[in-house]
Design an enzyme around this catalytic site. Sequence first.
Site, PDB file in Angstrom:
ATOM      1  N   ASP A  19       0.825  -1.210   0.000  1.00 51.47           N
ATOM      2  CA  ASP A  19       0.000   0.000   0.000  1.00 51.47           C
ATOM      3  C   ASP A  19       0.860   1.262   0.000  1.00 51.47           C
ATOM      4  O   ASP A  19       1.960   1.269   0.544  1.00 51.47           O
ATOM      5  CB  ASP A  19      -0.915  -0.031   1.233  1.00 51.47           C
ATOM      6  CG  ASP A  19      -2.074   0.936   1.108  1.00 51.47           C
ATOM      7  OD1 ASP A  19      -2.359   1.401  -0.017  1.00 51.47           O
ATOM      8  OD2 ASP A  19      -2.700   1.239   2.142  1.00 51.47           O
ATOM      9  N   GLU A  66     -12.372  -4.440  -4.239  1.00 52.77           N
ATOM     10  CA  GLU A  66     -12.891  -3.084  -3.989  1.00 52.77           C
ATOM     11  C   GLU A  66     -12.188  -2.041  -4.859  1.00 52.77           C
ATOM     12  O   GLU A  66     -12.676  -0.917  -4.997  1.00 52.77           O
ATOM     13  CB  GLU A  66     -12.711  -2.708  -2.507  1.00 52.77           C
ATOM     14  CG  GLU A  66     -13.659  -3.432  -1.561  1.00 52.77           C
ATOM     15  CD  GLU A  66     -13.327  -4.905  -1.396  1.00 52.77           C
ATOM     16  OE1 GLU A  66     -12.129  -5.246  -1.368  1.00 52.77           O
ATOM     17  OE2 GLU A  66     -14.254  -5.726  -1.318  1.00 52.77           O
ATOM     18  N   ASN A  67     -11.041  -2.381  -5.422  1.00 54.34           N
ATOM     19  CA  ASN A  67     -10.266  -1.388  -6.177  1.00 54.34           C
ATOM     20  C   ASN A  67     -10.923  -0.983  -7.506  1.00 54.34           C
ATOM     21  O   ASN A  67     -10.517   0.011  -8.127  1.00 54.34           O
ATOM     22  CB  ASN A  67      -8.828  -1.867  -6.418  1.00 54.34           C
ATOM     23  CG  ASN A  67      -7.955  -1.845  -5.172  1.00 54.34           C
ATOM     24  OD1 ASN A  67      -7.073  -2.672  -4.980  1.00 54.34           O
ATOM     25  ND2 ASN A  67      -8.189  -0.868  -4.294  1.00 54.34           N
ATOM     26  N   ARG A  70     -12.092   2.708  -8.144  1.00 60.13           N
ATOM     27  CA  ARG A  70     -11.205   3.818  -8.531  1.00 60.13           C
ATOM     28  C   ARG A  70     -11.555   4.326  -9.930  1.00 60.13           C
ATOM     29  O   ARG A  70     -12.351   3.715 -10.628  1.00 60.13           O
ATOM     30  CB  ARG A  70      -9.759   3.340  -8.460  1.00 60.13           C
ATOM     31  CG  ARG A  70      -9.415   2.937  -7.027  1.00 60.13           C
ATOM     32  CD  ARG A  70      -7.961   2.605  -6.862  1.00 60.13           C
ATOM     33  NE  ARG A  70      -7.694   2.260  -5.469  1.00 60.13           N
ATOM     34  CZ  ARG A  70      -6.504   2.239  -4.912  1.00 60.13           C
ATOM     35  NH1 ARG A  70      -5.438   2.535  -5.631  1.00 60.13           N
ATOM     36  NH2 ARG A  70      -6.356   1.918  -3.642  1.00 60.13           N
TER      37      ARG A  70
HETATM   38  C1  IPE Z   1      -5.496  -2.697  -0.241  1.00 61.88           C
HETATM   39  O1  IPE Z   1      -5.168  -1.360  -0.344  1.00 61.88           O
HETATM   40  C2  IPE Z   1      -5.438  -3.372  -1.569  1.00 61.88           C
HETATM   41  C3  IPE Z   1      -4.105  -3.492  -2.176  1.00 61.88           C
HETATM   42  C4  IPE Z   1      -2.977  -3.151  -1.638  1.00 61.88           C
HETATM   43  C5  IPE Z   1      -4.100  -4.087  -3.478  1.00 61.88           C
HETATM   44  P1  IPE Z   1      -6.257  -0.214  -0.512  1.00 61.88           P
HETATM   45  O2  IPE Z   1      -5.506   1.056  -0.617  1.00 61.88           O
HETATM   46  O3  IPE Z   1      -7.175  -0.545  -1.620  1.00 61.88           O
HETATM   47  O4  IPE Z   1      -7.065  -0.308   0.865  1.00 61.88           O
HETATM   48  P2  IPE Z   1      -7.933   0.789   1.598  1.00 61.88           P
HETATM   49  O5  IPE Z   1      -8.898   1.324   0.597  1.00 61.88           O
HETATM   50  O6  IPE Z   1      -7.011   1.857   2.084  1.00 61.88           O
HETATM   51  O7  IPE Z   1      -8.584   0.060   2.733  1.00 61.88           O
HETATM   52  C1  IPE Z   2      -1.641   0.225  -3.333  1.00 63.92           C
HETATM   53  O1  IPE Z   2      -1.399   1.572  -3.361  1.00 63.92           O
HETATM   54  C2  IPE Z   2      -1.833  -0.366  -4.698  1.00 63.92           C
HETATM   55  C3  IPE Z   2      -3.219  -0.726  -5.019  1.00 63.92           C
HETATM   56  C4  IPE Z   2      -4.230  -0.677  -4.189  1.00 63.92           C
HETATM   57  C5  IPE Z   2      -3.492  -1.145  -6.383  1.00 63.92           C
HETATM   58  P1  IPE Z   2      -2.584   2.627  -3.355  1.00 63.92           P
HETATM   59  O2  IPE Z   2      -2.967   2.925  -4.752  1.00 63.92           O
HETATM   60  O3  IPE Z   2      -3.702   2.178  -2.491  1.00 63.92           O
HETATM   61  O4  IPE Z   2      -1.865   3.890  -2.714  1.00 63.92           O
HETATM   62  P2  IPE Z   2      -2.492   4.913  -1.670  1.00 63.92           P
HETATM   63  O5  IPE Z   2      -2.998   4.117  -0.515  1.00 63.92           O
HETATM   64  O6  IPE Z   2      -3.592   5.643  -2.380  1.00 63.92           O
HETATM   65  O7  IPE Z   2      -1.343   5.804  -1.298  1.00 63.92           O
HETATM   66 MG    MG Z   3      -4.097   2.411  -0.529  1.00 66.97          MG
END
Ligand code: IPE
Ligand code: IPE
Ligand code: MG
Length: 241
Positions: A19, A66-67, A70
């Site tokens: 993350d 959940e991603n 985005r």
């Molecule tokens: C968790 O990170 C998923 C991955 C690292 C792929 P997120 O950034 O999506 O989690 P939340 O939204 O902060 O809980």
């Molecule tokens: C983790 O980094 C990668 C994925 C969830 C794909 P993030 O994209 O969640 O980075 P932050 O949390 O917004 O900094």
């Molecule tokens: Mg994140």
Amino acid sequence: MAAKDTKDISPEHVAIIMDGNGRWATARGRPRLFGHQAGARRVREIVEACPELGVRYLTIFAFSTENWKRTQTEVAGLMALFRRYIEKEAKRLLKHGVRVRFIGDRLRLDAKLVKLMDDLEVLTSHNDLVHLTIALNYGGRDEVARATKRLARDVASGKLSPDDVDEETLPRYLDTCLLPDPDLVIRTSGEARISNFLLWQSAYSEYEFIDTLWPDFTAEIFAQTIGRFGLRERRYGAVAV
Ligand code: IPE
Ligand code: IPE
Ligand code: MG
């Protein structure tokens, strides 16, 4: 006192919630995808550090169920990045003894990407030094729901009796059925939550929440984290002896 051999106290299976890519990019005034690219480059170093650290199984969270929430630009950019990562890294992973598996629901993924994933699994299927599992369109609740559906089908067809369902039965239907439970779960970027990662499997995992953003997570920080694991006492509900 003599230092213990790290291999004796290494976690066999480490799972990482990678993350902080977005914040890493934002801090540099760049688009989020720039952070994801930097994050993807970091993976090689961590995978290749595993044998020396005594880590046999490494599971990394690349994209959650959940991603999809985005922006379309970010999701499409990530999917393109996953394709490029597989194309670029396949040979090197093979050469370094890495066996790659993917967990998560493949049905929502683009057919081209799924083909690359399948091919990489087959290509590396004879490797045994490091077992790298990439969680892609993975969610712990989704995984349990899909597992339950398959289990229910086996009950309906008479292959499985409801009376035989116990703690050993369900994990056989999970995406992770071939993996041991993670001993250590690491999350970078300072967030102290698990965000739907390996819910069933991490019941007794140790957790490390690290402030470093994923693109800055070096093999050295990884080694320090593994070192701290060796100092922990795992009790599994029993009393220490
Ligand atoms: C968790 O990170 C998923 C991955 C690292 C792929 P997120 O950034 O999506 O989690 P939340 O939204 O902060 O809980
Ligand atoms: C983790 O980094 C990668 C994925 C969830 C794909 P993030 O994209 O969640 O980075 P932050 O949390 O917004 O900094
Ligand atoms: Mg994140």
